[in-house]
Motif scaffolding. Structure first.
Motif, PDB file in Angstrom:
ATOM      1  N   PRO A 287       0.825  -1.204   0.000  1.00  0.00           N
ATOM      2  CA  PRO A 287       0.000   0.000   0.000  1.00  0.00           C
ATOM      3  C   PRO A 287       0.863   1.260   0.000  1.00  0.00           C
ATOM      4  O   PRO A 287       1.804   1.377   0.775  1.00  0.00           O
ATOM      5  CB  PRO A 287      -0.799  -0.119   1.300  1.00  0.00           C
ATOM      6  CG  PRO A 287      -0.860  -1.592   1.561  1.00  0.00           C
ATOM      7  CD  PRO A 287       0.458  -2.131   1.092  1.00  0.00           C
TER       8      PRO A 287
ATOM      9  N   ASP B  67      -6.493   1.327  -4.000  1.00  0.00           N
ATOM     10  CA  ASP B  67      -7.245   0.367  -3.196  1.00  0.00           C
ATOM     11  C   ASP B  67      -6.262  -0.571  -2.523  1.00  0.00           C
ATOM     12  O   ASP B  67      -5.067  -0.570  -2.833  1.00  0.00           O
ATOM     13  CB  ASP B  67      -8.230  -0.410  -4.065  1.00  0.00           C
ATOM     14  CG  ASP B  67      -9.469  -0.851  -3.295  1.00  0.00           C
ATOM     15  OD1 ASP B  67      -9.428  -0.840  -2.052  1.00  0.00           O
ATOM     16  OD2 ASP B  67     -10.481  -1.204  -3.938  1.00  0.00           O
ATOM     17  N   GLN B  68      -6.753  -1.376  -1.602  1.00  0.00           N
ATOM     18  CA  GLN B  68      -5.868  -2.263  -0.860  1.00  0.00           C
ATOM     19  C   GLN B  68      -5.466  -3.459  -1.724  1.00  0.00           C
ATOM     20  O   GLN B  68      -6.115  -3.759  -2.729  1.00  0.00           O
ATOM     21  CB  GLN B  68      -6.553  -2.740   0.414  1.00  0.00           C
ATOM     22  CG  GLN B  68      -7.789  -3.593   0.174  1.00  0.00           C
ATOM     23  CD  GLN B  68      -8.554  -3.840   1.456  1.00  0.00           C
ATOM     24  OE1 GLN B  68      -8.622  -2.990   2.328  1.00  0.00           O
ATOM     25  NE2 GLN B  68      -9.137  -5.018   1.581  1.00  0.00           N
TER      26      GLN B  68
ATOM     27  N   THR C  84      -7.279  -7.686  -3.871  1.00  0.00           N
ATOM     28  CA  THR C  84      -8.636  -7.507  -4.390  1.00  0.00           C
ATOM     29  C   THR C  84      -8.824  -8.244  -5.716  1.00  0.00           C
ATOM     30  O   THR C  84      -9.951  -8.385  -6.192  1.00  0.00           O
ATOM     31  CB  THR C  84      -8.921  -6.017  -4.631  1.00  0.00           C
ATOM     32  OG1 THR C  84      -7.955  -5.502  -5.555  1.00  0.00           O
ATOM     33  CG2 THR C  84      -8.849  -5.223  -3.335  1.00  0.00           C
TER      34      THR C  84
ATOM     35  N   THR D   9       5.578   3.614   1.924  1.00  0.00           N
ATOM     36  CA  THR D   9       4.717   2.593   2.498  1.00  0.00           C
ATOM     37  C   THR D   9       4.563   2.834   3.992  1.00  0.00           C
ATOM     38  O   THR D   9       5.446   3.403   4.639  1.00  0.00           O
ATOM     39  CB  THR D   9       5.299   1.191   2.245  1.00  0.00           C
ATOM     40  OG1 THR D   9       6.637   1.138   2.764  1.00  0.00           O
ATOM     41  CG2 THR D   9       5.332   0.876   0.756  1.00  0.00           C
TER      42      THR D   9
ATOM     43  N   SER E  92      -5.154   3.531   0.238  1.00  0.00           N
ATOM     44  CA  SER E  92      -4.672   2.151   0.203  1.00  0.00           C
ATOM     45  C   SER E  92      -4.022   1.777   1.524  1.00  0.00           C
ATOM     46  O   SER E  92      -4.268   0.691   2.082  1.00  0.00           O
ATOM     47  CB  SER E  92      -3.669   1.996  -0.952  1.00  0.00           C
ATOM     48  OG  SER E  92      -3.162   0.684  -1.009  1.00  0.00           O
TER      49      SER E  92
ATOM     50  N   LYS F 217      -6.785   1.512   4.407  1.00  0.00           N
ATOM     51  CA  LYS F 217      -7.579   0.288   4.352  1.00  0.00           C
ATOM     52  C   LYS F 217      -6.784  -0.914   4.854  1.00  0.00           C
ATOM     53  O   LYS F 217      -7.286  -1.741   5.620  1.00  0.00           O
ATOM     54  CB  LYS F 217      -8.047   0.041   2.921  1.00  0.00           C
ATOM     55  CG  LYS F 217      -9.171   0.948   2.452  1.00  0.00           C
ATOM     56  CD  LYS F 217      -9.630   0.530   1.059  1.00  0.00           C
ATOM     57  CE  LYS F 217     -10.860   1.281   0.619  1.00  0.00           C
ATOM     58  NZ  LYS F 217     -11.370   0.809  -0.696  1.00  0.00           N
ATOM     59  N   GLN F 218      -5.531  -1.008   4.380  1.00  0.00           N
ATOM     60  CA  GLN F 218      -4.715  -2.147   4.779  1.00  0.00           C
ATOM     61  C   GLN F 218      -4.372  -2.095   6.264  1.00  0.00           C
ATOM     62  O   GLN F 218      -4.358  -3.136   6.940  1.00  0.00           O
ATOM     63  CB  GLN F 218      -3.435  -2.193   3.932  1.00  0.00           C
ATOM     64  CG  GLN F 218      -2.576  -3.424   4.157  1.00  0.00           C
ATOM     65  CD  GLN F 218      -3.227  -4.706   3.653  1.00  0.00           C
ATOM     66  OE1 GLN F 218      -4.304  -4.660   3.057  1.00  0.00           O
ATOM     67  NE2 GLN F 218      -2.591  -5.841   3.883  1.00  0.00           N
ATOM     68  N   GLN F 219      -4.109  -0.911   6.783  1.00  0.00           N
ATOM     69  CA  GLN F 219      -3.807  -0.779   8.211  1.00  0.00           C
ATOM     70  C   GLN F 219      -5.007  -1.141   9.068  1.00  0.00           C
ATOM     71  O   GLN F 219      -4.869  -1.772  10.116  1.00  0.00           O
ATOM     72  CB  GLN F 219      -3.355   0.649   8.516  1.00  0.00           C
ATOM     73  CG  GLN F 219      -1.887   0.904   8.271  1.00  0.00           C
ATOM     74  CD  GLN F 219      -1.010   0.176   9.278  1.00  0.00           C
ATOM     75  OE1 GLN F 219      -0.912   0.562  10.432  1.00  0.00           O
ATOM     76  NE2 GLN F 219      -0.368  -0.899   8.835  1.00  0.00           N
TER      77      GLN F 219
ATOM     78  N   LYS G 204      -7.193  -3.283   8.355  1.00  0.00           N
ATOM     79  CA  LYS G 204      -7.286  -4.742   8.313  1.00  0.00           C
ATOM     80  C   LYS G 204      -6.189  -5.391   9.138  1.00  0.00           C
ATOM     81  O   LYS G 204      -6.440  -6.355   9.877  1.00  0.00           O
ATOM     82  CB  LYS G 204      -7.195  -5.196   6.852  1.00  0.00           C
ATOM     83  CG  LYS G 204      -7.253  -6.696   6.651  1.00  0.00           C
ATOM     84  CD  LYS G 204      -7.147  -7.029   5.168  1.00  0.00           C
ATOM     85  CE  LYS G 204      -7.139  -8.535   4.931  1.00  0.00           C
ATOM     86  NZ  LYS G 204      -7.023  -8.864   3.474  1.00  0.00           N
TER      87      LYS G 204
ATOM     88  N   TRP H  10     -14.407   4.096   6.041  1.00  0.00           N
ATOM     89  CA  TRP H  10     -13.205   3.727   6.793  1.00  0.00           C
ATOM     90  C   TRP H  10     -13.244   4.283   8.210  1.00  0.00           C
ATOM     91  O   TRP H  10     -12.708   3.682   9.144  1.00  0.00           O
ATOM     92  CB  TRP H  10     -11.976   4.253   6.055  1.00  0.00           C
ATOM     93  CG  TRP H  10     -10.690   4.165   6.816  1.00  0.00           C
ATOM     94  CD1 TRP H  10      -9.840   3.114   6.885  1.00  0.00           C
ATOM     95  CD2 TRP H  10     -10.106   5.191   7.637  1.00  0.00           C
ATOM     96  NE1 TRP H  10      -8.768   3.404   7.676  1.00  0.00           N
ATOM     97  CE2 TRP H  10      -8.905   4.684   8.159  1.00  0.00           C
ATOM     98  CE3 TRP H  10     -10.486   6.499   7.964  1.00  0.00           C
ATOM     99  CZ2 TRP H  10      -8.084   5.428   8.994  1.00  0.00           C
ATOM    100  CZ3 TRP H  10      -9.680   7.241   8.799  1.00  0.00           C
ATOM    101  CH2 TRP H  10      -8.485   6.712   9.314  1.00  0.00           C
TER     102      TRP H  10
END
Length: 396
Positions: A182, A207-208, A211, A252, A274, A277-279, A281, A309
């Motif tokens: 990301p 986006d993450q 996908t 990153t 991006s 979203k990843q963080q 998760k 989010w």
């Protein structure tokens, strides 16, 4: 290897580079492209015309001179530039040609003979630095998801705002896309009808990962700088294919117990979303804050996703310069130090910053005013820049 005498000669050129560096690099690019126009398929034409690329190269030379005794100190700079080089297709065989024309530009603009100690010292230094880049980029080419530019097919095109459109792409050959970090970007090679040369532009993946597709969210720019974005908006359709290089970039997010703050200027939200979203998760309990500065609500893209989010402990604040054009917004006017103090967490945080260069320079200055140390500020340029010089202004 550089001799001690050559190192001292290089250091003695620091004041010259401060004063005449951009003159030398502008002349370098002019003569290089005049003799080798095929390289215009690789380099950003607009950045040449505006002087952004020559200024970035001049800064690179200056940093090399300052750190000539300890070139390992510029490894973060090397890493960032090497990612960009790999993404546009710079190869080892390009370096001797660049060195030849760079030394010639130094000779001609500094009125030096070919055998002058300054030219000899910089020739030796360039060889050492070029080898560092070549080795770094060799590893990046080996680790990339594919070599060169590969066709990606547009499987969805979505209007995000009055200025921003998202393009969802998959490999045209049907193979799975490789993972990315990301905050990374891909380079798109645009082959535009009527244009003599191809144009390469970098677009953050918005986006993450995991996908099954890549997504870029592109703002339509005006004037000469908008030739690629306008082509994407107007001419690229679902089913179109876009030559692209594998994901690249060192911007990153780092895992940390400290809160994370994401500050975006306009379309600078793309790599940050991006990351966010990843963080969420990967570290759902990590406190995170988004501060998104936009001109008005009509131009702010991806707002629905940033709203979704923002659930505890994740906060979203929209700063709108022209609030009359939007019913949304948590603050009005330009970004200020007071706005940051109002929305930043009380405990020390890691800050991720992305947007236009002027915005980031001002935001970095405002963050310094609020007590955020430089080593906690991470940023990404949309362009050839490599370092921020914080503008100590009251507002952006």
């Amino acid at each position: 290897m550089l001799t001690e005498a050559q190192k001292e000669t290089i250091k003695a050129t620091i004041p010259v580079l401060e004063e005449h560096g951009a003159t030398v690099t502008t002349h370098f690019y002019n003569t290089l492209f005049e003799d080798h126009p095929e390289l215009l398929h690789v380099f950003n034409h607009v950045h040449q015309k505006t002087g952004m690329q020559p200024r970035a190269l001049a800064y690179s030379l200056y940093q090399a001179a300052v750190h000539i005794d300890r070139l390992e100190a510029i490894s973060p700079f090397v890493e960032r530039v090497a990612h960009k080089h790999r993404s546009i297709g710079v190869r080892a065989e390009h370096y001797p040609l660049v060195g030849e024309y760079l030394l010639r530009a130094m000779q001609e603009k500094l009125n030096l003979e070919k055998d002058h100690p300054v030219i000899e010292a910089w020739g030796a230094a360039y060889g050492v630095i070029a080898d560092i880049f070549i080795e770094t980029e060799k590893k990046m080419y080996e680790d990339a998801g594919w070599d060169g530019f590969e066709e990606l097919e547009v499987v969805e095109k979505r209007l995000e705002s009055s200025e921003i459109t998202s393009f969802y792409v998959k490999r045209a050959n049907g193979k799975p896309l490789p993972p990315f970090e990301p905050g990374q970007y891909i380079s798109i090679m645009a082959q535009i009808p009527g244009e003599q040369y191809t144009h390469i532009r970098q677009y953050s993946l918005s986006d993450q990962p995991d996908t099954g597709y890549y997504r870029i969210s592109v703002k339509r720019e005006s004037g000469p700088d908008g030739i690629v974005s306008s082509w994407l908006h107007d001419s690229v359709r679902v089913g179109s294919t876009l030559p692209a290089s594998a994901p690249a970039g060192d911007f990153t997010v780092k895992s940390s117990p400290a809160p994370a703050v994401f500050i975006a200027g306009g379309v600078g939200i793309t790599p940050l979303l991006s990351m966010m979203k990843q963080q969420k998760k990967a570290e759902p309990e990590r406190p995170m804050t988004l501060i998104h500065a936009v001109r008005d609500g009509r131009t702010a893209g991806l707002t629905a996703e940033t709203k979704d989010w923002a659930t505890a402990p994740h906060k979203r604040f929209l700063v709108i310069e022209h609030p009359a054009h939007s019913e949304d917004g948590d603050a009005q006017g330009r970004l200020t130090a007071d706005t940051l103090r109002r929305f930043m967490p009380e405990q020390p945080a890691d800050v991720y910053l992305c947007g236009p260069e002027a915005f980031m320079q001002t935001a970095a200055g405002l963050l310094s005013q609020t007590g955020v140390p430089d080593d906690r500020i991470h940023y990404e340029f949309f362009g050839p820049g490599t370092a921020l010089e914080p503008a100590m202004a009251e507002e952006y």
